[in-house]
Design an enzyme around this catalytic site. Structure first.
Site, mmCIF file in Angstrom:
data_model
loop_
_atom_site.group_PDB
_atom_site.id
_atom_site.type_symbol
_atom_site.label_atom_id
_atom_site.label_comp_id
_atom_site.label_asym_id
_atom_site.label_seq_id
_atom_site.Cartn_x
_atom_site.Cartn_y
_atom_site.Cartn_z
ATOM 1 N N LEU A 56 0.754 -1.620 -0.149
ATOM 2 C CA LEU A 56 0.370 0.189 0.581
ATOM 3 C C LEU A 56 1.314 1.190 0.063
ATOM 4 C CD1 LEU A 56 -2.927 1.153 0.196
ATOM 5 C CD2 LEU A 56 -2.627 1.556 2.550
ATOM 6 N N TYR A 57 2.412 1.123 0.716
ATOM 7 C CA TYR A 57 3.077 2.248 0.731
ATOM 8 C C TYR A 57 3.080 2.864 -0.916
ATOM 9 C CZ TYR A 57 7.678 4.728 1.289
ATOM 10 O OH TYR A 57 8.009 5.856 1.462
ATOM 11 N N ALA A 58 3.934 1.483 -1.627
ATOM 12 C CA ALA A 58 4.495 1.880 -2.723
ATOM 13 C C ALA A 58 2.949 2.622 -3.610
ATOM 14 C CB ALA A 58 5.242 0.423 -3.444
ATOM 15 N N THR A 70 0.321 4.676 -2.549
ATOM 16 C CA THR A 70 -0.188 5.653 -1.678
ATOM 17 C C THR A 70 0.947 6.536 -3.109
ATOM 18 O OG1 THR A 70 1.752 5.998 -0.711
ATOM 19 C CG2 THR A 70 -0.740 5.415 0.065
#
Length: 443
Positions: free
Chosen positions: A250-252, A254
């Site tokens: 999810l970090y990637a 965003t």
């Protein structure tokens, strides 16, 4: 019979319609009293409504005023601090020019602190903003803020989602550049608190870009994307031309969304935008959630460390990039950013849009990293080697930096050996380990 007749006669009306008239009069009087009472009640109701509205308005005013006066920003003294910190201090007419005035978001973070210090050292004006969240120990962030203050950099405590604060900052100072480093970091934490990534990395980015597009003059924007956008890409080394539509976390996702959002603001509003894909940044004043940092802490405390391994027992590898090399890439991006072309939120012409990899282009396996730490700490690690779980991590990263080298003059110079040596020396000093011993002095 006569008496009865007279009594009955008395009970009858003397003239036709008398009973109807008297009954009508009685009903009129009753209705009058009813309407009089209803009117009074209506007036009282209006009065009560007015009083309630007045109370609520006053309560809202007091509440708003309380929040305003309780806020950590605002006021003449605060504005003077902002202007003083934002003022460039390069000698007028010097070869380097008049200097930049830079708003640094996430200024109390790892990269933000180092970039702010480097900008101030060369004479640029710097104002920081940071919300000092509790993702990791806030005391480290406060120590960084104290370090910045000692060098004349003022850091506002506030959130980039606070549009009123951002508008105020741009009203007080006509920033020439924004270095946007504020973000919810970490790949694995996204599985615990996904909302924090959307709040900071997407909503926060949009709030900042909105403030930038409305500012007069519009600043040039340099911001931190991430090497994680390459996701499941297996072509190495990673190039800016490679696919970035298969994120592994999810970090990637965003950060990839951030690249699309910044492109939109560049296209519609003429904001000059440069995105930087950082590759595993490490060094003094680093983030405690990073592997090299937590390894150091656990090794010194005699605790086991978890070393992940990929499929088929393949060691994970990272393109570890020392903080000073990242800082040079950030400052070069600011210096070459080009102007934004919008005014009043409207685009007046095309503006630059760029994306660069900033890495060391020399991947090192995690076991090798641990071995270097063991040598500098003079302690053997208790290793717990396990297969990498499906938590969003990728097995390797490797940066192709040819574009940054060509357009920014970017050239990393610090090896992992040298960088970890500097980090360990800082760590031992900051946390009070072995200070004054021969081992410490030999680092």
């Amino acid at each position: 019979m006569r008496v009865v007749a007279e009594e009955e006669e008395d009970m009858l009306p003397s003239t036709p319609g008398k009973v109807k008239i008297e009954r009508a009069g009685a009903m009129t009087r009753q209705l009058h009293r009813c309407f009089a009472s209803t009117g009074t009640m209506f007036l009282w109701a209006l009065f009560l409504v007015a009083m309630t509205a007045t109370y609520l308005s006053f309560h809202s005013f007091v509440d708003t005023s309380s929040r305003y006066f309780a806020a950590s920003w605002g006021g003449l003294h605060w504005e003077r601090q902002i202007r003083a910190s934002a003022s460039p201090r390069r000698p007028p007419g010097s070869a380097e020019g008049a200097g930049l005035s830079v708003l640094v978001t996430g200024a109390a973070g790892f990269v933000g602190t180092h970039c702010s210090l480097a900008l101030r050292k060369r004479g640029d004006g710097v104002v920081g903003i940071d919300n000092f969240n509790k993702y990791y120990d806030p005391s480290l962030k406060k120590a960084r803020r104290a370090l910045l203050a000692s060098h004349g950099v003022f850091v506002v405590e506030g959130d980039i989602n606070d549009g009123r604060l951002l508008t105020k900052l741009f009203d007080v100072v006509p920033f020439t550049h924004v270095l946007h480093l504020a973000a919810q970091a970490g790949v694995r934490y996204a599985m615990e608190n996904p909302a924090s990534y959307v709040h900071s990395n997407i909503a926060g980015l949009v709030s900042l870009l909105e403030a930038c597009k409305e500012a007069d003059p519009q600043p040039a924007v340099v911001w931190a994307s991430s090497s994680s956008v390459y996701g499941l890409n297996d072509a190495v080394p990673f190039s800016e031309a490679h696919r970035t539509d298969r994120p592994a976390s999810l970090y990637a996702a965003t950060k990839k969304a951030g690249e699309e959002i910044t492109h939109t603001y560049n296209h519609i509003y003429g904001l000059s935008v440069t995105g930087l894909r950082f590759f595993t940044v490490y060094g003094p004043w680093g983030r405690p959630d990073m592997a090299y940092f937590s390894f150091t802490r656990n090794i010194l405390q005699g605790k086991p460390i978890t070393v992940y391994r990929g499929r088929d027992h393949v060691d994970l590898a990272r393109d570890f990039t020392y903080i000073d090399d990242i800082v040079r890439g950030c400052l070069a991006s600011l210096d070459t950013a080009g102007r934004s072309t919008g005014t009043g939120g409207r685009k007046c012409g095309p503006a630059p849009y760029r994306i660069f990899n900033l890495g060391n282009t020399a991947p090192v396996t995690v076991p090798t990293l641990v071995s270097i730490l063991e040598r500098y700490l003079r302690v053997n690690a208790k290793r717990n080697v396990v297969e990498m779980p499906g938590n969003g991590d990728v097995p390797f990263t490797h940066a192709n930096i040819s574009l940054a080298r060509e357009q920014l003059g970017y050239k990393p110079t610090t090896s992992l050996e040298m960088g970890l040596k500097k980090f360990v020396r800082w760590y031992l000093s900051y946390y009070g380990y072995n200070r004054g011993t021969q081992a410490f002095n030999n680092l």
